[in-house]
Design a protein around this motif. Structure first.
Motif, PDB file in Angstrom:
ATOM      1  N   TRP A  24       0.796  -1.232   0.000  1.00 58.73           N
ATOM      2  CA  TRP A  24       0.000   0.000   0.000  1.00 58.73           C
ATOM      3  C   TRP A  24       0.825   1.277   0.000  1.00 58.73           C
ATOM      4  N   GLY A  25       2.025   1.207   0.558  1.00 57.46           N
ATOM      5  CA  GLY A  25       2.820   2.423   0.761  1.00 57.46           C
ATOM      6  C   GLY A  25       2.250   3.269   1.890  1.00 57.46           C
ATOM      7  N   LEU A  26       1.394   2.641   2.681  1.00 60.64           N
ATOM      8  CA  LEU A  26       0.647   3.430   3.677  1.00 60.64           C
ATOM      9  C   LEU A  26       0.144   2.498   4.782  1.00 60.64           C
ATOM     10  N   PHE A  27       0.096   2.994   5.999  1.00 58.69           N
ATOM     11  CA  PHE A  27      -0.491   2.193   7.079  1.00 58.69           C
ATOM     12  C   PHE A  27      -1.059   3.108   8.152  1.00 58.69           C
ATOM     13  N   LEU A  28      -1.819   2.516   9.048  1.00 58.30           N
ATOM     14  CA  LEU A  28      -2.335   3.273  10.185  1.00 58.30           C
ATOM     15  C   LEU A  28      -1.451   2.955  11.380  1.00 58.30           C
ATOM     16  N   ALA A  29      -0.906   3.988  11.998  1.00 57.68           N
ATOM     17  CA  ALA A  29      -0.024   3.786  13.146  1.00 57.68           C
ATOM     18  C   ALA A  29      -0.819   3.898  14.438  1.00 57.68           C
ATOM     19  N   VAL A  30      -0.742   2.841  15.250  1.00 57.70           N
ATOM     20  CA  VAL A  30      -1.280   2.917  16.612  1.00 57.70           C
ATOM     21  C   VAL A  30      -0.102   2.687  17.564  1.00 57.70           C
ATOM     22  N   GLY A  31      -0.330   2.826  18.851  1.00 54.36           N
ATOM     23  CA  GLY A  31       0.766   2.661  19.808  1.00 54.36           C
ATOM     24  C   GLY A  31       1.872   3.667  19.543  1.00 54.36           C
ATOM     25  N   HIS A  32       1.505   4.840  19.034  1.00 64.04           N
ATOM     26  CA  HIS A  32       2.526   5.803  18.620  1.00 64.04           C
ATOM     27  C   HIS A  32       2.942   6.741  19.738  1.00 64.04           C
TER      28      HIS A  32
ATOM     29  N   VAL B 122      -0.013  11.754   8.856  1.00 65.10           N
ATOM     30  CA  VAL B 122      -1.233  12.559   8.711  1.00 65.10           C
ATOM     31  C   VAL B 122      -2.221  12.271   9.835  1.00 65.10           C
ATOM     32  N   SER B 123      -2.682  13.345  10.438  1.00 64.36           N
ATOM     33  CA  SER B 123      -3.772  13.230  11.387  1.00 64.36           C
ATOM     34  C   SER B 123      -5.039  13.562  10.596  1.00 64.36           C
ATOM     35  N   ILE B 124      -5.898  12.563  10.389  1.00 56.94           N
ATOM     36  CA  ILE B 124      -7.092  12.813   9.582  1.00 56.94           C
ATOM     37  C   ILE B 124      -8.284  13.104  10.490  1.00 56.94           C
ATOM     38  N   ASP B 125      -9.268  13.757   9.927  1.00 57.69           N
ATOM     39  CA  ASP B 125     -10.482  14.118  10.670  1.00 57.69           C
ATOM     40  C   ASP B 125     -11.026  12.863  11.352  1.00 57.69           C
ATOM     41  N   ASP B 126     -11.417  13.005  12.616  1.00 57.16           N
ATOM     42  CA  ASP B 126     -11.860  11.802  13.334  1.00 57.16           C
ATOM     43  C   ASP B 126     -13.335  11.469  13.082  1.00 57.16           C
ATOM     44  N   ALA B 127     -14.026  12.315  12.304  1.00 59.65           N
ATOM     45  CA  ALA B 127     -15.455  12.061  12.088  1.00 59.65           C
ATOM     46  C   ALA B 127     -15.865  12.052  10.618  1.00 59.65           C
ATOM     47  N   VAL B 128     -15.057  12.659   9.769  1.00 63.92           N
ATOM     48  CA  VAL B 128     -15.461  12.800   8.363  1.00 63.92           C
ATOM     49  C   VAL B 128     -14.400  12.150   7.478  1.00 63.92           C
ATOM     50  N   SER B 129     -14.802  11.140   6.712  1.00 66.15           N
ATOM     51  CA  SER B 129     -13.809  10.474   5.871  1.00 66.15           C
ATOM     52  C   SER B 129     -13.663  11.222   4.549  1.00 66.15           C
ATOM     53  N   GLY B 130     -12.758  10.786   3.718  1.00 66.07           N
ATOM     54  CA  GLY B 130     -12.521  11.472   2.448  1.00 66.07           C
ATOM     55  C   GLY B 130     -11.212  11.051   1.795  1.00 66.07           C
ATOM     56  N   LEU B 131     -10.272  10.556   2.591  1.00 67.14           N
ATOM     57  CA  LEU B 131      -8.984  10.151   2.021  1.00 67.14           C
ATOM     58  C   LEU B 131      -9.143   8.804   1.310  1.00 67.14           C
ATOM     59  N   GLN B 132      -8.614   8.754   0.083  1.00 66.87           N
ATOM     60  CA  GLN B 132      -8.656   7.504  -0.691  1.00 66.87           C
ATOM     61  C   GLN B 132      -7.266   7.224  -1.240  1.00 66.87           C
ATOM     62  N   VAL B 133      -6.922   5.936  -1.315  1.00 66.82           N
ATOM     63  CA  VAL B 133      -5.608   5.559  -1.836  1.00 66.82           C
ATOM     64  C   VAL B 133      -5.820   4.656  -3.047  1.00 66.82           C
ATOM     65  N   GLN B 134      -4.935   4.847  -4.032  1.00 68.53           N
ATOM     66  CA  GLN B 134      -5.088   4.073  -5.271  1.00 68.53           C
ATOM     67  C   GLN B 134      -4.349   2.747  -5.144  1.00 68.53           C
ATOM     68  N   GLY B 135      -5.076   1.671  -5.381  1.00 77.65           N
ATOM     69  CA  GLY B 135      -4.471   0.341  -5.313  1.00 77.65           C
ATOM     70  C   GLY B 135      -4.206  -0.187  -6.713  1.00 77.65           C
ATOM     71  N   ASP B 136      -3.874  -1.477  -6.766  1.00 77.47           N
ATOM     72  CA  ASP B 136      -3.582  -2.098  -8.059  1.00 77.47           C
ATOM     73  C   ASP B 136      -4.756  -1.917  -9.008  1.00 77.47           C
ATOM     74  N   GLY B 137      -4.446  -1.756 -10.259  1.00 80.02           N
ATOM     75  CA  GLY B 137      -5.490  -1.635 -11.271  1.00 80.02           C
ATOM     76  C   GLY B 137      -6.189  -0.285 -11.227  1.00 80.02           C
ATOM     77  N   GLY B 138      -5.633   0.650 -10.467  1.00 82.10           N
ATOM     78  CA  GLY B 138      -6.201   2.005 -10.448  1.00 82.10           C
ATOM     79  C   GLY B 138      -7.447   2.136  -9.587  1.00 82.10           C
ATOM     80  N   VAL B 139      -7.765   1.122  -8.795  1.00 83.75           N
ATOM     81  CA  VAL B 139      -8.978   1.195  -7.959  1.00 83.75           C
ATOM     82  C   VAL B 139      -8.721   2.123  -6.767  1.00 83.75           C
ATOM     83  N   TRP B 140      -9.710   2.948  -6.453  1.00 84.84           N
ATOM     84  CA  TRP B 140      -9.591   3.850  -5.301  1.00 84.84           C
ATOM     85  C   TRP B 140     -10.246   3.235  -4.076  1.00 84.84           C
ATOM     86  N   TYR B 141      -9.492   3.170  -2.981  1.00 86.86           N
ATOM     87  CA  TYR B 141      -9.997   2.592  -1.741  1.00 86.86           C
ATOM     88  C   TYR B 141     -10.115   3.671  -0.668  1.00 86.86           C
ATOM     89  N   ASP B 142     -11.197   3.596   0.093  1.00 86.52           N
ATOM     90  CA  ASP B 142     -11.355   4.522   1.221  1.00 86.52           C
ATOM     91  C   ASP B 142     -10.383   4.156   2.339  1.00 86.52           C
TER      92      ASP B 142
END
Ligand SMILES: O=C(O)CCC(=O)C(=O)O
Ligand SMILES: [Fe+2]
Length: 356
Positions: free
Chosen positions: A76-84, A239-259
């Protein structure tokens, strides 16, 4: 008086959004590129990496976590960090002062404008896209950029005095965020067989940018981008993203956008172009974008760990050999950043210009 260059100074989207029923044509994305606002849920859960486990003295947990980090960064080139280690209260406070800053009257925010003398664009400050072409599609967001590290590069006059705690909270957040970035970079170096301090050492005295994003509600989310598809120029971004409103999407294989889902108190960590180049392509800098919605405004704060402006970005010599020939040319960090803004405005990617 409108002069012939007035298109270079875009309106503040927050102001615009308050008064329009339809996004003006400059914001409307060509039909074939328009976003699907409900992205596709991740085919597998987005990787969550526990940084406290990663840094634990060598034991099974840290090895498990390092394996998760490896697969997250490769897939993904991306992850969610917990225990930070950043207390939820500080995260909440940081987002609160961000919202408060954007709630200030326009004249107050304009004191920190990214237009020098009302016309020359610079990266730092409050405002909108750098506009380089009259037909450029603009994003449905306002941003506020500050250099937060090193102290010698800070532009003190741009640090807001309102809300009163903004600067103190940001200073504290900056220190704590570096405590996240460094162990991640140390582990990334290990993953490619470099010594732990390799990437961290390059970031000593280097530039960290904070970018506060504000996405107003939009009457036509399917016609605009909150932030157009891009990859970051940084080594890594936290990145600290909004805790209530989503919107960030990442492009995966085949150009698909994932929330990218919201996980309470987790921070999004993504690889940037610099790490892709330095690692000679082992890490991939993910293409991501932000979509808007009709209901609620959204904020986010990205910390971009970038090289010193005079440093050359190029593959680490240790990672180039006959099996893995050099995949990228070299470019000074400051020139790369200039290229990034130029390409971003045109909807392209700076990394494509250095790919061999
Ligand atoms: O708003 C977000 O979630 C991401 C922002 C982003 O990608 C950026 O500022 O580069
Ligand atoms: Fe980004």
């Amino acid at each position: 008086m409108a002069n012939e260059q007035s298109w270079k100074i875009p309106p503040i989207v927050q102001e615009l959004a308050a008064g329009v029923q339809e996004p003006p044509s400059r914001y409307v994305v060509r039909e074939k590129d328009r976003p699907t606002v409900a992205g596709v849920p991740m085919p597998e859960p987005i990787p969550v990496v526990d940084l406290s486990r990663l840094s634990a003295p060598s034991d099974d947990h840290s090895a498990d976590e390092a394996a998760k980090l490896r697969s997250a960064l490769q897939n993904w080139g991306l992850f969610l960090a917990v225990g930070h280690g950043i207390e939820p209260d500080l995260l909440t406070e940081m987002m609160k002062v961000t919202r408060e800053f954007y709630s200030l009257p326009l004249e107050e925010k304009q004191k920190y404008s990214n237009l020098v003398n009302g016309k020359e664009f610079r990266v730092e400050g409050y405002g909108n896209d750098m506009v380089i072409a009259e037909d450029q599609t603009l994003d449905w967001c306002d941003r506020f950029y500050l250099i937060v590290e090193p102290v010698s590069q800070k532009i003190h006059s741009l640090w807001p005095t309102q809300p009163p705690s903004f600067s103190d909270v940001l200073r504290e957040y900056t220190v704590r965020c570096r405590e996240i970035a460094e162990p991640v970079l140390a582990n990334m170096a290990k993953l490619v067989g470099l010594h732990e301090g390799y990437f961290v050492g390059m970031l000593e005295e280097a530039t960290t940018y904070a970018r506060f994003n504000y996405y107003p509600r939009c009457p036509r989310p399917g016609h605009v981008f909150g932030l157009k598809p891009h990859s970051d120029g940084s080594m890594i971004t936290v990145v600290s993203i909004d805790d209530a409103v989503s919107g960030l999407q990442v492009q995966g294989d085949g150009g698909v956008w994932y929330d990218v889902p919201i996980v309470p108190n987790a921070l999004v960590v993504n690889v940037g172009d610099t790490a892709e180049i330095l690692s000679n392509g082992f890490f991939k800098s993910p293409v991501h974008r932000v979509v808007t919605n009709t209901e609620r405004e959204r904020v986010s704060l990205g910390m971009f760990y970038s090289l010193d402006p005079e440093t050359e970005i190029e593959p680490a010599p240790e990672l180039v050999d006959e099996q893995r020939p050099r995949r990228y040319g070299k470019m000074k960090a400051k020139d790369y950043l200039a290229e990034l803004f130029e390409k971003f405005a045109r909807g392209g990617r700076a990394i494509d210009t250095v790919k061999i």
